[in-house]
Design an enzyme around this catalytic site. Structure first.
Site, PDB file in Angstrom:
ATOM      1  N   GLY A  69       0.766  -1.232   0.000  1.00 34.63           N
ATOM      2  CA  GLY A  69       0.000   0.000   0.000  1.00 34.63           C
ATOM      3  C   GLY A  69       0.799   1.286   0.000  1.00 34.63           C
ATOM      4  O   GLY A  69       0.232   2.367  -0.189  1.00 34.63           O
ATOM      5  N   ASP A  70       2.115   1.188   0.217  1.00 36.19           N
ATOM      6  CA  ASP A  70       2.932   2.406   0.271  1.00 36.19           C
ATOM      7  C   ASP A  70       4.339   2.101  -0.234  1.00 36.19           C
ATOM      8  O   ASP A  70       5.331   2.496   0.370  1.00 36.19           O
ATOM      9  CB  ASP A  70       2.983   2.941   1.705  1.00 36.19           C
ATOM     10  CG  ASP A  70       3.410   4.403   1.773  1.00 36.19           C
ATOM     11  OD1 ASP A  70       3.392   5.077   0.725  1.00 36.19           O
ATOM     12  OD2 ASP A  70       3.757   4.867   2.875  1.00 36.19           O
ATOM     13  N   PHE A  71       4.391   1.408  -1.370  1.00 41.35           N
ATOM     14  CA  PHE A  71       5.676   0.985  -1.940  1.00 41.35           C
ATOM     15  C   PHE A  71       6.304   2.188  -2.638  1.00 41.35           C
ATOM     16  O   PHE A  71       6.324   2.293  -3.862  1.00 41.35           O
ATOM     17  CB  PHE A  71       5.443  -0.174  -2.908  1.00 41.35           C
ATOM     18  CG  PHE A  71       6.664  -1.011  -3.180  1.00 41.35           C
ATOM     19  CD1 PHE A  71       7.125  -1.913  -2.232  1.00 41.35           C
ATOM     20  CD2 PHE A  71       7.345  -0.908  -4.374  1.00 41.35           C
ATOM     21  CE1 PHE A  71       8.251  -2.697  -2.477  1.00 41.35           C
ATOM     22  CE2 PHE A  71       8.468  -1.680  -4.636  1.00 41.35           C
ATOM     23  CZ  PHE A  71       8.920  -2.576  -3.683  1.00 41.35           C
ATOM     24  N   ASN A  72       6.811   3.104  -1.830  1.00 44.15           N
ATOM     25  CA  ASN A  72       7.285   4.370  -2.389  1.00 44.15           C
ATOM     26  C   ASN A  72       8.797   4.507  -2.329  1.00 44.15           C
ATOM     27  O   ASN A  72       9.511   3.641  -1.820  1.00 44.15           O
ATOM     28  CB  ASN A  72       6.577   5.552  -1.711  1.00 44.15           C
ATOM     29  CG  ASN A  72       7.010   5.773  -0.273  1.00 44.15           C
ATOM     30  OD1 ASN A  72       8.196   5.806   0.045  1.00 44.15           O
ATOM     31  ND2 ASN A  72       6.039   5.942   0.618  1.00 44.15           N
TER      32      ASN A  72
END
Length: 311
Positions: free
Chosen positions: A214-217
Site C-alpha cells: 500500500g505504500d511501496f514508495n
C-alpha cells in the site's frame, strides 16, 4: 485528540528507558529517523548490533490487531527471502508492547516495537536506471505473491473500508475537491475521478485480489550497490498502509512514486514526503493528462518490451 498530538514525541531519555525496561537493551547511540505518522529511532546497543525502535502514533496504537498482522507479514516476507524487518521480542516474549507515556500531550498509549535494522539508502537517492526500475517492479510483484500465501487468524483487519490511502477508496477524494476551488487543476482531478468511476469500478470484479503493501514508495525501498556498479533492493519498509486490495493497485502505487523521482517520469513503466510527492505529483498529473492515455501506454509498452523475456 488532534491529529498533530497523535504522533509520538518521545525524548531521548524516554527512549533509553523503554529500551532498557522492555528489551534489556542499553544503547550507546540513539538517532532519530524520519517518519510521517510515527517516531523511529536508530539504536546501537553497547554490546553490538543495530535496531530500529518504532513507536506507533496514538491513533494506530488503538488497533493492535492490525499492527500484529503487519508485524506477522514482515516476518513472513523475511522467511520467504525478501528483505523485510522483523520484530525482536520483549523480555517477556511479546513482539510489541502498549506503553502509556506522557511525551508532552498528557498520558497516551503507544505501541512500541524493536525491529531489525536494514542497511542501505532509500531509492530516492540513487539514479533510477531501467534495470533498477525493473527490479523494483519485480520485488513489488514478488512481495504480493508471497503475501497471498500468508495465513493469520486476523487477516480480516486488512479489509479497511474507510481507509483513505487504499486505492479501493479512491472516490473518497471527492470530499476534498473544494481545496482546489479556483485552481484549474480541479477539473483535471474531477476528470480522473470520473474516469475511475466509469472505467475502473465496473471492471473491478475481474481484478485479481491480493494483500497490498500500500505504500511501496521511494522512501520505503532501500538499495545497496551491487557487483555490476548498479544497485539492488536491500530493504522494504513501513507496512502501515497494508490493506486488502488488488495486484494492479500495488503496481499503480509503485509507478506513481517512482515517477516522482525519475527525471523523465513518463518513462517509468513497471515500476521531504508531502512536499516531494505533492509538488512533483501535480506536474506529473498534468503531463499525463495532456499526453492522454494512448501516448502514455505507447511509451510504457515499448519500454516494458525490453524486459518481457526476463524472469
Amino acid at each position: 485528540m488532534s491529529a498533530k498530538h497523535a504522533k509520538p514525541n518521545f525524548s531521548q531519555s524516554q527512549v533509553s528507558e523503554v529500551l532498557k525496561r522492555l528489551f534489556r537493551v542499553t544503547a550507546s547511540e540513539i538517532r532519530s529517523l524520519p517518519s510521517y505518522d510515527d517516531q523511529n529511532f536508530h539504536v546501537v546497543p553497547v554490546d553490538g548490533g543495530e535496531y530500529v525502535l518504532k513507536i506507533m502514533n496514538a491513533e494506530d496504537s488503538k488497533n493492535p490487531a492490525l499492527i500484529e498482522v503487519q508485524t506477522h507479514a514482515m516476518s513472513f516476507l523475511y522467511q520467504n527471502g525478501l528483505p523485510a524487518q522483523t520484530a525482536m521480542p520483549t523480555a517477556s516474549g511479546q513482539l510489541m508492547s502498549l506503553e502509556e507515556i506522557d511525551c508532552g500531550y498528557g498520558c497516551q498509549k503507544y505501541l512500541v516495537r524493536l525491529l531489525t535494522y536494514l542497511p542501505g539508502t532509500t531509492i530516492s537517492k540513487v539514479p533510477l536506471t531501467p534495470q533498477l526500475l525493473y527490479e523494483t517492479g519485480k520485488t513489488a510483484a514478488r512481495m504480493d505473491l508471497i503475501l497471498q500465501e500468508m495465513e493469520h487468524p486476523q487477516l480480516s483487519v486488512l479489509q479497511r473500508e474507510n481507509f483513505k490511502w487504499s486505492l479501493s477508496n479512491f472516490t473518497m477524494l471527492e470530499a476534498f475537491l473544494s481545496v482546489l476551488d479556483g485552481d484549474p487543476l480541479q477539473e483535471v482531478v474531477k476528470s480522473v475521478i470520473h474516469q475511475y468511476k466509469s472505467s475502473v469500478v465496473p471492471k473491478r470484479s475481474g481484478f485479481r485480489k491480493c494483500i497490498n503493501h500500500g505504500d511501496f514508495n521511494d522512501l520505503n525501498v532501500l538499495v545497496q550497490p551491487d557487483e555490476s556498479d548498479g544497485y539492488k533492493i536491500s530493504g522494504i519498509l513501513d507496512f502501515g498502509d497494508m490493506n486488502s486490495g488488488y495486484y494492479i493497485h500495488e503496481l499503480a502505487i509503485a509507478i506513481m512514486y517512482m515517477m516522482t523521482e525519475h527525471p523523465n517520469p513518463i518513462e517509468v513503466e513497471n515500476a521531504e514526503y508531502l512536499m516531494i510527492s505533492s509538488k512533483r505529483g501535480i506536474f506529473i498529473l498534468r503531463q499525463l493528462w495532456e499526453l492522454r492515455k494512448e501516448q502514455v501506454e505507447k511509451v510504457w509498452f515499448e519500454s516494458a518490451a525490453q524486459f518481457s523475456d526476463r524472469k
